[in-house]
Every structure is written in structure tokens, then in C-alpha cells.
Design an enzyme around this catalytic site. Structure first.
Site, PDB file in Angstrom:
ATOM      1  CG  ASN A  21      -4.738   1.905   4.567  1.00  0.00           C
ATOM      2  OD1 ASN A  21      -5.623   2.682   4.930  1.00  0.00           O
ATOM      3  ND2 ASN A  21      -3.522   2.308   4.217  1.00  0.00           N
ATOM      4  CE  LYS A  23      -3.575   2.981   0.635  1.00  0.00           C
ATOM      5  NZ  LYS A  23      -2.525   2.986  -0.383  1.00  0.00           N
ATOM      6  CG  HIS A 107       0.488   4.287   4.720  1.00  0.00           C
ATOM      7  ND1 HIS A 107       0.633   4.914   3.508  1.00  0.00           N
ATOM      8  CD2 HIS A 107       0.035   3.039   4.463  1.00  0.00           C
ATOM      9  CE1 HIS A 107       0.273   4.077   2.548  1.00  0.00           C
ATOM     10  NE2 HIS A 107      -0.092   2.930   3.103  1.00  0.00           N
ATOM     11  CD  GLU A 109      -1.007   6.099   0.425  1.00  0.00           C
ATOM     12  OE1 GLU A 109      -1.951   6.148   1.236  1.00  0.00           O
ATOM     13  OE2 GLU A 109      -0.902   5.211  -0.446  1.00  0.00           O
ATOM     14  CD  GLU A 179       2.173  -0.784   3.253  1.00  0.00           C
ATOM     15  OE1 GLU A 179       1.227  -1.505   2.888  1.00  0.00           O
ATOM     16  OE2 GLU A 179       2.056   0.426   3.470  1.00  0.00           O
ATOM     17  N   GLY A 185      -0.073   1.063  -4.568  1.00  0.00           N
ATOM     18  CA  GLY A 185      -1.050   1.668  -5.464  1.00  0.00           C
ATOM     19  C   GLY A 185      -0.614   1.711  -6.920  1.00  0.00           C
ATOM     20  CB  SER A 225       0.476  -3.897  -6.001  1.00  0.00           C
ATOM     21  OG  SER A 225       0.543  -2.519  -6.339  1.00  0.00           O
TER      22      SER A 225
HETATM   23  P1  PGA Z   1      -2.144  -0.925  -2.294  1.00  0.00           P
HETATM   24  O1  PGA Z   1      -1.840  -0.112  -0.944  1.00  0.00           O
HETATM   25  O2  PGA Z   1      -2.551  -2.322  -1.882  1.00  0.00           O
HETATM   26  O3  PGA Z   1      -3.257  -0.174  -2.964  1.00  0.00           O
HETATM   27  O4  PGA Z   1      -0.881  -0.952  -3.079  1.00  0.00           O
HETATM   28  C1  PGA Z   1      -1.158  -0.712   0.107  1.00  0.00           C
HETATM   29  C2  PGA Z   1      -0.996   0.238   1.263  1.00  0.00           C
HETATM   30  O5  PGA Z   1      -0.887   1.450   1.027  1.00  0.00           O
HETATM   31  O6  PGA Z   1      -0.978  -0.169   2.427  1.00  0.00           O
END
Ligand code: PGA
Length: 265
Positions: A21, A23, A107, A109, A179, A185, A225
Site C-alpha cells: 500500500n 498510500k 484503512h 488512516e 491492522e 507506520g 510495520s
Molecule cells: P506500515 O503500514 O507497513 O507502514 O506500518 C501498513 C498499512 O498501513 O497498511
């Protein structure tokens, strides 16, 4: 890179899915550079399904390059309407038009930054299923909810509300991504065991909602992560069938190495 077979987990064949992803990252030049180099870095006879979800502006141009390497294409979100006066949104048919087969829905976010609620996520799920775009439904608790001992309750609610009104036939291809918000992140991943426990719990919930056959067939990814040094730990778990990867999917060599490390785990 071929995509097939799958690994046996708990007596069920579920093809491992490694999804990147991106983003809101990468210029056109950077995205094309990734697509040009990644095919030579992926394992020749891989058994995992590999997916990239780039920003919308790059979908059309990346499709043939990624497809040639056996990599699938997905959107990062979708709107529930067909078309019309919805400034800034993207429809399922537009995603399909560019060659997407997957779409990320709900997601964290979007939940946290854009204020998306379960009812809206449910409408998006209906649209994706109707249009035969494979949804990757993201669910997960915040750190506060986990500390309060509410993680399972929150995840169960998100799951139930997102899937409300969907029949088992519509969910043939559904993919879930657990998640935990605190792991996204941050560089702080869940332990393999914690992720497994929640993914097992999610499968149990699916069993209650849709029966054991469907629950056993649905793929559940872990996200938060994921890196080269922890991918194996996650894929070794019986109820984890792949990973949704943000930061570590941006670098072609790192992403390809994660795919390679995840082979035949
Ligand atoms: P990340 O993001 O691997 O940077 O933690 C995962 C995600 O948002 O799907």
C-alpha cells in the site's frame, strides 16, 4: 513470477497475499522506476500473490508493467456510488477500468484522518462486492482500546458492521487485514503471537457469521510495520495468510525481498 498454489494452513489452501500500500507516496518517475526494476527482483517461480496499491494517478500507467511481472493492481479506496456529483471520489468501475482487481476498504488512516465510519465502510463493501472488485477490509484497534482490554470487542464490531447485509456468495473472495492502529507506520509491530491470536479470533467471528467453510477459506492478512525481519514470523502463524505493507513496500528491493522471504513459509 507466477501466482498459484498456496500454503496449507490448518488443512486449508489459502494463497499467500503480499500487498503493498503506497498510500500518498511516489511521483510518476519514482513509481515507474519501481515498476521497471521490481520484476527482476521477484522470485522466478513464486507461489504468493503479489499486489500493489499505488495512488490513483499511477494506476493506468503501472498496470501493464506490473501485470507483465505477475503483480496485481489495487485501489486504495472506492466510493459507493456509480458516478455523478461526488467531487474527489473514485468509482468501482473507474478502478476496474484501469485494471484493478483489488481495493482497500476501511484503512485506519481513512477511519482516523478522514473520519470514515462503519456505515460508510459497509456501503463501500457492498459496492466492491457488487462490482466484483476484491475488497481488502481493514480492521484493528487503537492502543488505548487494547490497553482497556477492548481490542476484540472493537475488531468484532468493525467486522460485523462492515459486512452487514452481504451474503456468503458475495464474499467469496473477501480478504481481511488485521491492522492494529498502534502498529501502522510506527515501526512497532505486533508480535507474531498477538497477531495470530487476533486473526484466529477474526476467523472465529467469521465462522459465527457465515459458517466454517467460508471462515476457513477467507484470507486474513496482518498489517502494521511489516518488514524483512518479521515477515516470516507472521506468515508462520496458522491464521495469517499474508501481509499488507505500507512503508516497506515503497522500495522495490525491500518489497521484493519480503515477497521472497515469505515464499514457502
Ligand atoms: P506500515 O503500514 O507497513 O507502514 O506500518 C501498513 C498499512 O498501513 O497498511
Amino acid at each position: 513470477m507466477s501466482t498459484n498454489n498456496g500454503s496449507e494452513r490448518g488443512g486449508w489452501m489459502r494463497v499467500t497475499l503480499i500487498a503493498g500500500n503506497w498510500k500518498m507516496n511516489k511521483s510518476r518517475r519514482e513509481a515507474l522506476a519501481f515498476a521497471q526494476v521490481v520484476p527482476s527482483l521477484l522470485p522466478d517461480t513464486g507461489t504468493s500473490e503479489v499486489l500493489i496499491c499505488p495512488p490513483y494517478t499511477m494506476l493506468y500507467e503501472l498496470q501493464p508493467l506490473l501485470a507483465a511481472a505477475g503483480i496485481k493492481l489495487g485501489g486504495q479506496d472506492v466510493f459507493w456510488g456509480d458516478n455523478g456529483a461526488y467531487t474527489g471520489e473514485i468509482s468501482a468501475s473507474m478502478l476496474l477500468d484501469t485494471g484493478c482487481t483489488y481495493v482497500i476498504i476501511g484503512h485506519s488512516e481513512r477511519r482516523q484522518v478522514m473520519g470514515e465510519r462503519d456505515a460508510l465502510i459497509n456501503k463501500k463493501m457492498h459496492k466492491a462486492c457488487q462490482e466484483k472488485l476484491i475488497p481488502i477490509l481493514c480492521i484493528g484497534e487503537t492502543l488505548e482500546q487494547r490497553k482497556d482490554g477492548k481490542a476484540e470487542k472493537v475488531v468484532a464490531q468493525q467486522l460485523e458492521q462492515a459486512l452487514q447485509g452481504l451474503s456468503s456468495q458475495q464474499m467469496d473472495n473477501l480478504v481481511l487485514a488485521y491492522e492494529p492502529v498502534w502498529a501502522i507506520g510506527t515501526g512497532v509491530n505486533a508480535s507474531g503471537q498477538d497477531a495470530q491470536d487476533m486473526c484466529r479470533f477474526i476467523r472465529e467471528q467469521l465462522k459465527q457469521l457465515y459458517g466454517s467453510q467460508l471462515a476457513a477459506a477467507i484470507r486474513i492478512l496482518y498489517g502494521g510495520s511489516v518488514k524483512e525481519d518479521n515477515i516470516k514470523e507472521f506468515l508462520q502463524q496458522q491464521d495469517i495468510d499474508g501481509a499488507l505493507i505500507g512503508g516497506a513496500s515503497l522500495d522495490a528491493a525491500v518489497f521484493a525481498n519480503i515477497v521472497r522471504l515469505g515464499e514457502n513459509v
